[in-house]
Scaffold this motif. Sequence first.
Motif: not given
Length: 504
Positions: A482-489, A491-504
């Motif tokens: 996958t692609w990394p996701l910007s933390p901006s996704v 914003d204002n959404n407590p249900l959203m998560t990023l792509n863990n492969y790119w954050t761990n």
Amino acid sequence: MKLKIAALILIAGTFCSAGCRKFLLVEPVDKLSGNAFWKKPADVEAYVSDMYGQFRDKLSSTSFIAASGELRSGQVRMSPETDDPVRRAYIDVAGQNDLLGLIAPNAKWNTTNFNFPSMTKWKEFYRVIQSANIMEEELAKRTIPELSTGDLNRYTAEAVFIRCMTYLFLVRLYGDVPYYTEAYLSKPLPRTNMVTVIDNCIADLEKRVNDLPWNYKDPSMRAVRATKGGALAMLMYMHMWNAGFDKGKKQEHYEKTVALGKELMQSGTYKLLPIEEFHNIFKGRSQEGLLEIAQNYNYGETLSLYASFSDMLLHVPYKSGHTFSMGFFRASFLRMLYPEGEQDMRRLLWFDQYMLADNGRFMFLKFTNVYAHAGEGGNPDDNVIIFRYAGVILLTAEAMAETGRTDEAVALLNIIRDRAGAPRYIATGVDNLRQAIYIEQAKELMGEGVYYFDLVRTGRVMDQKWCYYPLSADQFERGGWTWPLSPSVMDNNPLMTLNNYWTN
């Protein structure tokens, strides 16, 4: 009117401000368009045209097609002779799947023209989806006197088509994504499993596919607007994507792909052009085209200078100001696709004597229609191909091979090989047939932005034969494709998560 439409689309697509607590909020319809819009067919036509424009703008935000569908395979390298070695290093960085390095804001290529961080942001894609949802709802509840029932159904189907196309791009980039079809959504959404997203899109598009025409009376709309053939092709690609991830239903997806492919081929609407006329294929709007993003250099309707794959694989006389190409396909990869001594007109027409040079003399001549001359600095203006008939034939052959229809698969494979002047394939077992079809897909669709996605859906992204820097099984399962996701996704959404492969 154009300004009104632009404002309408902007409002329809704008996300919440920092102080807003609602996800994907759009203005109520009475503030959006009042009583002045959705009154006549021209309003609808302008709205749908702008949706295509929004999608095209996203593809133009960076070297989107190359970065997403070609470079990550590692089969393209930066030329040692490039006159821009600092900025063009992104070619090798992407090929090593170092996406965090690729999108680093301080990377030289991102401080100038390339803007790879835009690949981590899905806001523009969701603007397209919001616009499609609004159009579908407004057409369902309003009466437009001059719009026939047939045209009403066609425009509704076109909105669904554009929405499904956008979700397909989102899934192939990010995996699980938020899914919704509600026009005026005002609640936070989590990410939906990508298999479910694609299944939902398949169900939506199946309901509308017969409302789309095989062709338009206006030839300028061929392949650049939604058609029944384009919808059938999209359904095929969605089924084949899910076949790679929904293992329990893969045979069902293969069977449906075969049925869709047969329906499309039996329609008689499309045909393969002679290989000598390949320029007409990629110039666009040909009888081989199913879905394309239009460009026209003469009218200034082009992707941005650095968005084109041609930008990195051409030099003079096809690329003004570049003595050498910025990159090249690895000779080892090309030798695998084009064995020495085997005849293939694509080898002669799409490459020159420096095909195996492994340096900046290399050129990929597939996309060399109208091009800029000395001092102009532009790229060839070939259309961006999303789906075309040759790809559908090969996808059908792939699905046939997976469902035991070996003879039919060989016949379709040989249609493409015959067109290319290559020797006919003789069946020697299903595994060899699978490989032969895949090699043919890699040759025929090279540079069209699908190679990496085919690696992912077939699992070949974990095989060094096909992917120069393969993922391990663990990396694949954790979403290394996958692609990394910007933390901006988030914003204002407590249900959203990023792509863990790119954050761990």
